[in-house]
Write an enzyme that holds these catalytic residues in place. Structure first.
Site, PDB file in Angstrom:
ATOM      1  N   TYR A 295       0.828  -1.206   0.000  1.00  0.00           N
ATOM      2  CA  TYR A 295       0.000   0.000   0.000  1.00  0.00           C
ATOM      3  C   TYR A 295       0.864   1.258   0.000  1.00  0.00           C
ATOM      4  CZ  TYR A 295       0.698   0.041   5.137  1.00  0.00           C
ATOM      5  OH  TYR A 295       1.234   0.044   6.403  1.00  0.00           O
ATOM      6  N   HIS A 313      -5.318   7.322  13.247  1.00  0.00           N
ATOM      7  CA  HIS A 313      -5.627   8.133  12.067  1.00  0.00           C
ATOM      8  C   HIS A 313      -6.962   7.728  11.462  1.00  0.00           C
ATOM      9  CE1 HIS A 313      -4.753   5.022   8.943  1.00  0.00           C
ATOM     10  NE2 HIS A 313      -3.836   4.596   9.804  1.00  0.00           N
ATOM     11  N   CYS A 331      -2.013   0.206  13.084  1.00  0.00           N
ATOM     12  CA  CYS A 331      -2.513   1.514  13.497  1.00  0.00           C
ATOM     13  C   CYS A 331      -3.880   1.396  14.162  1.00  0.00           C
ATOM     14  CB  CYS A 331      -2.625   2.438  12.287  1.00  0.00           C
ATOM     15  SG  CYS A 331      -1.027   2.917  11.578  1.00  0.00           S
TER      16      CYS A 331
END
Length: 384
Positions: A295, A313, A331
Site C-alpha cells: 500500500y 488516524h 494503526c
C-alpha cells in the site's frame, strides 16, 4: 650608627600560584614590620588544560586589588566582578577552549605599596566538541507522559560526568530519574522520566550545564542548554484492542468513546503493540507506504504514537470494521470525523495505553519506550 632600610622582595610561584612580597626592617631597627601581601591565582600561573567553565579568580591576603583584568590573546577583557570587599576578583563569563589568558593589575598592602598581579594560564584544547539538544523547547506545553530528552551528536563516554551537570526543577515535588538509552542518530541520548505521569499543570525547568564538561576520550561539551515548559491537562487514551473502542479521558473524566479498529492479531508484524505509547507527532496528511503489504496511501488526521509505524488516524476504507473487528496493519483506525476530533486535542507527550495484545511495545519500536519499564528498572539506566 646609621640605620639602613633593606627591602627584600621574594616572589614564590608554585602549584598554588602564590606571589608573596614581604617588607622587613634591618637588624636592630625598632620600626614595626609591615604585614606581607600574598596574591593567589586559581587556576595557578602557568597552568594548562584548564576547564573553561569554572571561574578564574585572583585574591589577595593582607591587602586589596587594584584595576585587575584578565584578557585573551586579542586583548579583550573577560567579564568579571570584585568580591570580599575588594580582596578578590573572579570571572563571571565562561572562558573559551584552547586559549591563553593573561592577568594584569596590582595588589596593594596597608602601606600603599603595589604588588603586580600578572601571569597566564591556558584552557584545554578538546579533541572534539559535542553538542547536546533538548527536545522540549521553551514555552511549550506537553502531555503528562513526555520525557525530557537530550540528544548528543556524538557518543558520550563519561555519562556520569554529563549526568551530574543536568538538573530538573518543578513547581511541585516530582520524583524522577535520568536514564541512558542506546545511541541513536550517531550519538548518545538521555531521558528524564518521572516515576509516574507528570502532575498536570506542573511548571518544569531543565538545565544542562554542559559547556566545559569532559565527556571522556578528549571530548567536551559545546554549550549549556536550558528550557522552561509546562505540563498540560491530563489526557490519557485507553485503547483495549478487544473492545474495538478507543476511550479518551481528560483530567479524570471520560470525554470521548470512538469505534476503532486495531492491528490484525494473526500477524505479529500487524498487531498493535501493548504498552504505554506516547504521542510524538501530528499530521493533517500522512503518506503511509509498505512494500511488504502493498500500500501507498495518504491518510488524514494522523497522530504518531510510536516509531514502528503506529498511528491513530482516519481510514474510511476500514469503516465497516471500526467498532467490531481488528483489520489494520498496526494503526488505530477511526472515522474521519472521530480522527479529526481526537487530532485536535492531542499533545506531544500524551500517553496512549494499549492493552489486550500479546506483542509488547519494546526498545525495538524506537523513540519513546520509557514507560515500558518499571520505575526501578528505569532508574537502573542512570549513570549515577
Amino acid at each position: 650608627m646609621r640605620r639602613a632600610l633593606i627591602a627584600t622582595a621574594v616572589f614564590l610561584v608554585g602549584a598554588l600560584g602564590v606571589a608573596t612580597v614581604t617588607w622587613v626592617g634591618a637588624a636592630g631597627s625598632t620600626a614595626p614590620p609591615v604585614p606581607g601581601v600574598s596574591v593567589v591565582h586559581e587556576p595557578a600561573v602557568g597552568a594548562t588544560d584548564v576547564g573553561p567553565a569554572a571561574p578564574a579568580t585572583v585574591s589577595v591576603a593582607g591587602g586589596t586589588l587594584d584595576a585587575v583584568a584578565l584578557t585573551g590573546p586579542d586583548g579583550a577583557a573577560v567579564e568579571g566582578a570584585p568580591g570580599d570587599g575588594g580582596a578578590s576578583w573572579s570571572t563571571t563569563a565562561d572562558l573559551a577552549y584552547d586559549t591563553t589568558y593573561t592577568w594584569s593589575g596590582t595588589a596593594r598592602g596597608p602601606d600603599g605599596r603595589a604588588v603586580p598581579v600578572d601571569g597566564a594560564f591556558t584552557t584545554v584544547a578538546p579533541a572534539d566538541v559535542v553538542r547536546g539538544v533538548l527536545d522540549i523547547g521553551d514555552g511549550r506545553t506537553v502531555g503528562i507522559a513526555a520525557p525530557i530528552g537530550i540528544q548528543f551528536d556524538a557518543h558520550v563516554e563519561d555519562r556520569a560526568a554529563v549526568e551530574r551537570a543536568l538538573s530538573v526543577r518543578t513547581s511541585v515535588p516530582v520524583e524522577g530519574s535520568w536514564g541512558w538509552l542506546p545511541d541513536e542518530n550517531g550519538g548518545s541520548r538521555v531521558h528524564w522520566r518521572p516515576a509516574e505521569y507528570w502532575p498536570p499543570y506542573t511548571q518544569v525547568t531543565v538545565t544542562a550545564d554542559l559547556f566545559g564538561v569532559a565527556y571522556g576520550g578528549g571530548a567536551y561539551g559545546r554549550a549549556d542548554v536550558t528550557s522552561t515548559f509546562s505540563i498540560g491537562r491530563a489526557q490519557i487514551v485507553r485503547a483495549d484492542v478487544n473492545s474495538h473502542r478507543m476511550l479518551v479521558f481528560r483530567d479524570g473524566e471520560q470525554v470521548a468513546d470512538y469505534p476503532a479498529s486495531y492491528g490484525l492479531s494473526g500477524d505479529p508484524d500487524r498487531t498493535t503493540r501493548s504498552g504505554i505509547h506516547v504521542v510524538t507527532e501530528r499530521f493533517t496528511d500522512k503518506r503511509m507506504v509498505s512494500e511488504r503489504y502493498g500500500y501507498d496511501l495518504v491518510e488524514k488526521w494522523a497522530v504518531r504514537i510510536s516509531n514502528n509505524g503506529e498511528f491513530i488516524h482516519a481510514n474510511p476504507a476500514s469503516s465497516a470494521a471500526q467498532g467490531s473487528s481488528n483489520v489494520t496493519h498496526g494503526c488505530v483506525n477511526l472515522s474521519t470525523a472521530d480522527a479529526r476530533a481526537y487530532y485536535d486535542t492531542a499533545l506531544y507527550g500524551d500517553p496512549v495505553e494499549v492493552t489486550g495484545t500479546d506483542v509488547p511495545l519494546a526498545e525495538r519500536d524506537g523513540d519513546i519506550w520509557d514507560w515500558t519499564l518499571s520505575y526501578d528498572r528505569w532508574r537502573g539506566l542512570s549513570a549515577l
